[in-house]
Design a protein around this motif. Structure first.
Motif, PDB file in Angstrom:
ATOM      1  N   GLU A   1      -2.855  12.362  -3.746  1.00 21.43           N
ATOM      2  CA  GLU A   1      -4.099  12.142  -4.481  1.00 21.43           C
ATOM      3  C   GLU A   1      -4.951  11.041  -3.869  1.00 21.43           C
ATOM      4  O   GLU A   1      -6.125  10.910  -4.175  1.00 21.43           O
ATOM      5  CB  GLU A   1      -3.809  11.788  -5.942  1.00 21.43           C
ATOM      6  CG  GLU A   1      -3.322  12.946  -6.783  1.00 21.43           C
ATOM      7  CD  GLU A   1      -1.807  13.134  -6.683  1.00 21.43           C
ATOM      8  OE1 GLU A   1      -1.130  12.273  -6.084  1.00 21.43           O
ATOM      9  OE2 GLU A   1      -1.314  14.146  -7.198  1.00 21.43           O
ATOM     10  N   GLY A   2      -4.342  10.190  -3.043  1.00 25.48           N
ATOM     11  CA  GLY A   2      -5.081   9.077  -2.450  1.00 25.48           C
ATOM     12  C   GLY A   2      -4.161   7.924  -2.142  1.00 25.48           C
ATOM     13  O   GLY A   2      -2.952   8.079  -2.053  1.00 25.48           O
ATOM     14  N   GLU A   3      -4.747   6.754  -1.988  1.00 22.12           N
ATOM     15  CA  GLU A   3      -3.939   5.575  -1.701  1.00 22.12           C
ATOM     16  C   GLU A   3      -4.199   4.512  -2.759  1.00 22.12           C
ATOM     17  O   GLU A   3      -5.275   4.461  -3.355  1.00 22.12           O
ATOM     18  CB  GLU A   3      -4.209   5.032  -0.305  1.00 22.12           C
ATOM     19  CG  GLU A   3      -5.495   4.263  -0.159  1.00 22.12           C
ATOM     20  CD  GLU A   3      -5.661   3.691   1.232  1.00 22.12           C
ATOM     21  OE1 GLU A   3      -6.178   2.564   1.319  1.00 22.12           O
ATOM     22  OE2 GLU A   3      -5.302   4.360   2.212  1.00 22.12           O
ATOM     23  N   THR A   4      -3.187   3.682  -2.979  1.00 21.41           N
ATOM     24  CA  THR A   4      -3.314   2.610  -3.956  1.00 21.41           C
ATOM     25  C   THR A   4      -2.595   1.381  -3.448  1.00 21.41           C
ATOM     26  O   THR A   4      -1.715   1.473  -2.589  1.00 21.41           O
ATOM     27  CB  THR A   4      -2.773   3.043  -5.336  1.00 21.41           C
ATOM     28  OG1 THR A   4      -3.064   2.026  -6.284  1.00 21.41           O
ATOM     29  CG2 THR A   4      -1.272   3.283  -5.289  1.00 21.41           C
TER      30      THR A   4
ATOM     31  N   GLU B   1      -2.840   2.967 -10.587  1.00 23.02           N
ATOM     32  CA  GLU B   1      -3.500   4.255 -10.737  1.00 23.02           C
ATOM     33  C   GLU B   1      -4.326   4.572  -9.495  1.00 23.02           C
ATOM     34  O   GLU B   1      -4.840   3.673  -8.840  1.00 23.02           O
ATOM     35  CB  GLU B   1      -4.410   4.260 -11.973  1.00 23.02           C
ATOM     36  CG  GLU B   1      -3.644   4.192 -13.265  1.00 23.02           C
ATOM     37  CD  GLU B   1      -4.552   4.251 -14.485  1.00 23.02           C
ATOM     38  OE1 GLU B   1      -5.748   3.928 -14.358  1.00 23.02           O
ATOM     39  OE2 GLU B   1      -4.052   4.614 -15.551  1.00 23.02           O
ATOM     40  N   VAL B   2      -4.419   5.862  -9.205  1.00 23.89           N
ATOM     41  CA  VAL B   2      -5.287   6.363  -8.140  1.00 23.89           C
ATOM     42  C   VAL B   2      -6.409   7.120  -8.825  1.00 23.89           C
ATOM     43  O   VAL B   2      -6.156   7.993  -9.663  1.00 23.89           O
ATOM     44  CB  VAL B   2      -4.511   7.297  -7.184  1.00 23.89           C
ATOM     45  CG1 VAL B   2      -5.460   7.947  -6.197  1.00 23.89           C
ATOM     46  CG2 VAL B   2      -3.440   6.534  -6.460  1.00 23.89           C
ATOM     47  N   TYR B   3      -7.645   6.797  -8.465  1.00 18.08           N
ATOM     48  CA  TYR B   3      -8.806   7.464  -9.051  1.00 18.08           C
ATOM     49  C   TYR B   3      -9.374   8.465  -8.059  1.00 18.08           C
ATOM     50  O   TYR B   3      -9.514   8.173  -6.877  1.00 18.08           O
ATOM     51  CB  TYR B   3      -9.880   6.441  -9.437  1.00 18.08           C
ATOM     52  CG  TYR B   3      -9.432   5.500 -10.512  1.00 18.08           C
ATOM     53  CD1 TYR B   3      -9.450   5.889 -11.843  1.00 18.08           C
ATOM     54  CD2 TYR B   3      -8.962   4.222 -10.199  1.00 18.08           C
ATOM     55  CE1 TYR B   3      -9.018   5.033 -12.841  1.00 18.08           C
ATOM     56  CE2 TYR B   3      -8.535   3.359 -11.200  1.00 18.08           C
ATOM     57  CZ  TYR B   3      -8.567   3.771 -12.511  1.00 18.08           C
ATOM     58  OH  TYR B   3      -8.135   2.923 -13.497  1.00 18.08           O
ATOM     59  N   GLN B   4      -9.710   9.650  -8.573  1.00 22.52           N
ATOM     60  CA  GLN B   4     -10.299  10.707  -7.758  1.00 22.52           C
ATOM     61  C   GLN B   4     -11.603  11.155  -8.383  1.00 22.52           C
ATOM     62  O   GLN B   4     -11.704  11.270  -9.606  1.00 22.52           O
ATOM     63  CB  GLN B   4      -9.374  11.921  -7.684  1.00 22.52           C
ATOM     64  CG  GLN B   4      -8.195  11.783  -6.780  1.00 22.52           C
ATOM     65  CD  GLN B   4      -7.414  13.077  -6.771  1.00 22.52           C
ATOM     66  OE1 GLN B   4      -6.962  13.533  -7.808  1.00 22.52           O
ATOM     67  NE2 GLN B   4      -7.277  13.674  -5.616  1.00 22.52           N
TER      68      GLN B   4
ATOM     69  N   VAL C   1       0.638   5.982 -10.469  1.00 19.86           N
ATOM     70  CA  VAL C   1       1.468   5.884  -9.276  1.00 19.86           C
ATOM     71  C   VAL C   1       2.466   4.755  -9.495  1.00 19.86           C
ATOM     72  O   VAL C   1       2.121   3.713 -10.057  1.00 19.86           O
ATOM     73  CB  VAL C   1       0.610   5.596  -8.025  1.00 19.86           C
ATOM     74  CG1 VAL C   1       1.464   5.523  -6.784  1.00 19.86           C
ATOM     75  CG2 VAL C   1      -0.465   6.635  -7.870  1.00 19.86           C
TER      76      VAL C   1
ATOM     77  N   GLN D   1       0.839  -1.199   0.000  1.00 21.34           N
ATOM     78  CA  GLN D   1       0.000   0.000   0.000  1.00 21.34           C
ATOM     79  C   GLN D   1       0.874   1.249   0.000  1.00 21.34           C
ATOM     80  O   GLN D   1       1.808   1.364   0.773  1.00 21.34           O
ATOM     81  CB  GLN D   1      -0.909   0.010   1.221  1.00 21.34           C
ATOM     82  CG  GLN D   1      -1.872   1.155   1.262  1.00 21.34           C
ATOM     83  CD  GLN D   1      -2.794   1.080   2.459  1.00 21.34           C
ATOM     84  OE1 GLN D   1      -2.612   0.279   3.353  1.00 21.34           O
ATOM     85  NE2 GLN D   1      -3.788   1.934   2.472  1.00 21.34           N
TER      86      GLN D   1
ATOM     87  N   ASN E   1       0.587   5.566  -0.024  1.00 21.72           N
ATOM     88  CA  ASN E   1      -0.256   6.746   0.148  1.00 21.72           C
ATOM     89  C   ASN E   1       0.436   7.941  -0.481  1.00 21.72           C
ATOM     90  O   ASN E   1       1.597   8.213  -0.176  1.00 21.72           O
ATOM     91  CB  ASN E   1      -0.508   7.028   1.627  1.00 21.72           C
ATOM     92  CG  ASN E   1      -1.358   5.969   2.267  1.00 21.72           C
ATOM     93  OD1 ASN E   1      -2.329   5.524   1.694  1.00 21.72           O
ATOM     94  ND2 ASN E   1      -0.981   5.547   3.453  1.00 21.72           N
TER      95      ASN E   1
END
Length: 162
Positions: free
Chosen positions: A55-58, A82-85, A106, A50, A52
């Motif tokens: 933009e977020g976590e993946t 990829e991180v989706y927002q 990412v 994982q 962080n």
């Protein structure tokens, strides 16, 4: 009263080899072909890696095998994800009530953006010949490049702690 000191220099040693793999294969197919070429049995790990970022976590997929005889840990880890927002538009225009989904790439190791996977082999004293492993990995179809990563070039070494 006795004073105990810990020398953190012992924890700084790198006792793993890292092999970068360039391929168009999906993770489970690559793990299957590696199991065929090497005397190991990689399995999908529930504990994904994982990361962080702002933009977020993946999560990066991970395949793991532990050799009890030689006390060697083998890990195949995905490098790209990829991180989706979700973004809600606040402007007053024709598309004002639309939420847009954006994707940000990412990398597990951003220094090696072209590598698709990393093959991390822990506790590889003199029992494992890494050059022989690279030769065997190169015989797998759909693998375009295999090379050893110099661990001194890695700035984001903390991402390899799993």
């Amino acid at each position: 009263m006795a004073i105990h000191k810990l020398d953190l220099g012992d924890f700084d040693e790198i006792d793993y080899n890292l092999i970068a793999i360039h391929t168009s294969l999906e993770d489970f197919r690559l793990a299957y072909f590696i199991n065929q070429k090497l005397p190991i049995n990689l399995r999908k790990s529930k504990d994904e890696v994982q990361i962080n970022i702002k933009e977020g976590e993946t999560n990066f997929s991970r395949f793991h095998y532990y050799d009890l005889e030689k006390a060697v840990s083998w890990n195949l880890v995905q490098n790209k994800n990829e991180v989706y927002q979700q973004k809600k538009e606040t402007l007053q225009n024709l598309f004002s009530n639309i939420t847009m989904e954006t994707a940000t790439k990412v990398f597990l190791l951003p220094e090696f953006k072209k590598a698709d996977f990393f093959f991390k082999i822990d506790n590889t004293d003199d029992t494992i010949d890494v050059s022989e492993i690279k030769i065997l990995l190169n015989t797998i179809d759909h693998i375009s490049a295999v090379y050893t990563v110099d661990t001194n070039q890695i700035k984001s070494k903390n991402n390899l702690i799993f």
